[in-house]
Design a protein around this motif. Structure first.
Motif, mmCIF file in Angstrom:
data_model
loop_
_atom_site.group_PDB
_atom_site.id
_atom_site.type_symbol
_atom_site.label_atom_id
_atom_site.label_comp_id
_atom_site.label_asym_id
_atom_site.label_seq_id
_atom_site.Cartn_x
_atom_site.Cartn_y
_atom_site.Cartn_z
ATOM 1 N N VAL A 28 0.851 -1.192 0.000
ATOM 2 C CA VAL A 28 0.000 0.000 0.000
ATOM 3 C C VAL A 28 0.887 1.242 0.000
ATOM 4 O O VAL A 28 1.761 1.391 0.845
ATOM 5 C CB VAL A 28 -0.944 0.009 1.218
ATOM 6 N N ILE A 29 0.642 2.116 -0.959
ATOM 7 C CA ILE A 29 1.364 3.382 -1.066
ATOM 8 C C ILE A 29 0.654 4.460 -0.250
ATOM 9 O O ILE A 29 1.264 5.192 0.506
ATOM 10 C CB ILE A 29 1.487 3.835 -2.545
ATOM 11 N N SER A 30 -0.674 4.532 -0.416
ATOM 12 C CA SER A 30 -1.465 5.526 0.328
ATOM 13 C C SER A 30 -2.914 5.058 0.412
ATOM 14 O O SER A 30 -3.341 4.187 -0.362
ATOM 15 C CB SER A 30 -1.390 6.898 -0.344
ATOM 16 N N VAL A 31 -3.663 5.650 1.351
ATOM 17 C CA VAL A 31 -5.078 5.314 1.554
ATOM 18 C C VAL A 31 -5.866 6.608 1.683
ATOM 19 O O VAL A 31 -5.440 7.535 2.369
ATOM 20 C CB VAL A 31 -5.270 4.466 2.832
ATOM 21 N N SER A 32 -7.034 6.647 1.025
ATOM 22 C CA SER A 32 -7.927 7.800 1.128
ATOM 23 C C SER A 32 -9.349 7.361 0.812
ATOM 24 O O SER A 32 -9.599 6.747 -0.236
ATOM 25 C CB SER A 32 -7.488 8.895 0.152
ATOM 26 N N ASN A 33 -10.282 7.676 1.721
ATOM 27 C CA ASN A 33 -11.709 7.401 1.494
ATOM 28 C C ASN A 33 -11.993 5.948 1.126
ATOM 29 O O ASN A 33 -12.699 5.665 0.162
ATOM 30 C CB ASN A 33 -12.286 8.335 0.425
ATOM 31 N N THR A 53 8.658 -4.152 -13.293
ATOM 32 C CA THR A 53 7.742 -3.905 -12.187
ATOM 33 C C THR A 53 6.432 -3.384 -12.755
ATOM 34 O O THR A 53 6.419 -2.574 -13.675
ATOM 35 C CB THR A 53 8.350 -2.850 -11.233
ATOM 36 N N TYR A 54 5.307 -3.843 -12.176
ATOM 37 C CA TYR A 54 4.007 -3.338 -12.603
ATOM 38 C C TYR A 54 3.836 -1.894 -12.160
ATOM 39 O O TYR A 54 4.414 -1.458 -11.162
ATOM 40 C CB TYR A 54 2.872 -4.177 -12.000
ATOM 41 N N SER A 55 3.023 -1.166 -12.867
ATOM 42 C CA SER A 55 2.709 0.220 -12.511
ATOM 43 C C SER A 55 1.873 0.248 -11.234
ATOM 44 O O SER A 55 1.179 -0.710 -10.905
ATOM 45 C CB SER A 55 1.906 0.893 -13.626
ATOM 46 N N VAL A 56 1.907 1.377 -10.558
ATOM 47 C CA VAL A 56 1.075 1.605 -9.380
ATOM 48 C C VAL A 56 -0.386 1.609 -9.831
ATOM 49 O O VAL A 56 -0.718 2.095 -10.911
ATOM 50 C CB VAL A 56 1.465 2.961 -8.736
ATOM 51 N N ILE A 57 -1.257 1.063 -8.985
ATOM 52 C CA ILE A 57 -2.694 1.030 -9.282
ATOM 53 C C ILE A 57 -3.393 1.943 -8.280
ATOM 54 O O ILE A 57 -3.197 1.806 -7.072
ATOM 55 C CB ILE A 57 -3.244 -0.403 -9.179
ATOM 56 N N GLN A 58 -4.212 2.853 -8.784
ATOM 57 C CA GLN A 58 -4.890 3.828 -7.930
ATOM 58 C C GLN A 58 -6.355 3.473 -7.746
ATOM 59 O O GLN A 58 -6.940 2.747 -8.552
ATOM 60 C CB GLN A 58 -4.778 5.218 -8.540
ATOM 61 N N ASN A 59 -6.949 4.012 -6.697
ATOM 62 C CA ASN A 59 -8.384 3.877 -6.410
ATOM 63 C C ASN A 59 -8.834 2.424 -6.276
ATOM 64 O O ASN A 59 -9.892 2.054 -6.781
ATOM 65 C CB ASN A 59 -9.225 4.602 -7.466
ATOM 66 N N VAL A 80 -6.363 -0.736 6.666
ATOM 67 C CA VAL A 80 -5.282 -0.675 5.679
ATOM 68 C C VAL A 80 -4.546 0.648 5.837
ATOM 69 O O VAL A 80 -5.172 1.712 5.839
ATOM 70 C CB VAL A 80 -5.840 -0.816 4.246
ATOM 71 N N LYS A 81 -3.228 0.540 5.977
ATOM 72 C CA LYS A 81 -2.397 1.735 6.133
ATOM 73 C C LYS A 81 -1.262 1.716 5.117
ATOM 74 O O LYS A 81 -0.873 0.654 4.627
ATOM 75 C CB LYS A 81 -1.808 1.767 7.541
ATOM 76 N N SER A 82 -0.726 2.890 4.851
ATOM 77 C CA SER A 82 0.440 3.010 3.983
ATOM 78 C C SER A 82 1.550 2.108 4.512
ATOM 79 O O SER A 82 1.821 2.086 5.710
ATOM 80 C CB SER A 82 0.892 4.467 3.954
ATOM 81 N N GLY A 83 2.161 1.333 3.628
ATOM 82 C CA GLY A 83 3.230 0.422 4.004
ATOM 83 C C GLY A 83 2.775 -1.000 4.227
ATOM 84 O O GLY A 83 3.602 -1.920 4.241
ATOM 85 N N ASN A 84 1.452 -1.220 4.420
ATOM 86 C CA ASN A 84 0.947 -2.582 4.598
ATOM 87 C C ASN A 84 1.163 -3.419 3.352
ATOM 88 O O ASN A 84 1.160 -2.903 2.229
ATOM 89 C CB ASN A 84 -0.561 -2.586 4.880
ATOM 90 N N VAL A 85 1.325 -4.717 3.560
ATOM 91 C CA VAL A 85 1.300 -5.685 2.467
ATOM 92 C C VAL A 85 -0.096 -6.290 2.494
ATOM 93 O O VAL A 85 -0.572 -6.731 3.552
ATOM 94 C CB VAL A 85 2.390 -6.760 2.644
#
Length: 122
Positions: A28-33, A53-59, A80-85
């Motif tokens: 997890v890079i970031s979490v919002s809503n 490496t795969y691209s980052v996936i948003q939303n 879920v928090k930033s940094g979680n696997v």
């Protein structure tokens, strides 16, 4: 001749299976809503090329779990928090959260952009 044909067909099947995503691990890079931006941790590699490496996936939606205790229903959401696997599932078809039957707009199957976070691993 038969071995060559068999190898060719098996190679084609293998290539298709490598592009089919079911469940995978991501960071997890970031979490919002109740949605997250994630980085799949597995790489992709085509025969004869360097791994990418795969691209980052948003939303990416985060699952919630409504649990009943008698007549009371409590909605729990994964913490879920930033940094979680996390464990992520790629939906069979395009993701539509309207709750109504729909005809997918594309012929894409098990695409990483139709992912949902279903668990926290670490």
């Amino acid at each position: 001749m038969t071995n060559d044909v068999t190898r060719l067909i098996n190679g084609m099947i293998d290539e298709k299976l490598y592009r089919l995503h079911t469940s995978y691990i991501a960071k997890v890079i970031s979490v919002s809503n109740n949605k997250a931006t994630i980085q799949p941790l597995h790489k992709t590699k085509e025969k004869g090329f360097t791994a990418n490496t795969y691209s980052v996936i948003q939303n990416v939606p985060i699952c919630r779990y409504p649990l009943r205790n008698g007549d009371t229903v409590t909605n729990y959401t994964l913490d879920v928090k930033s940094g979680n696997v996390v464990l992520v599932t790629a939906c069979e078809r395009t993701l539509d959260l309207s709750g109504k039957p729909y005809l997918p707009t594309t012929g894409i199957h098990h695409n990483l952009n139709s992912s949902v976070i279903v668990g926290v691993i670490g």
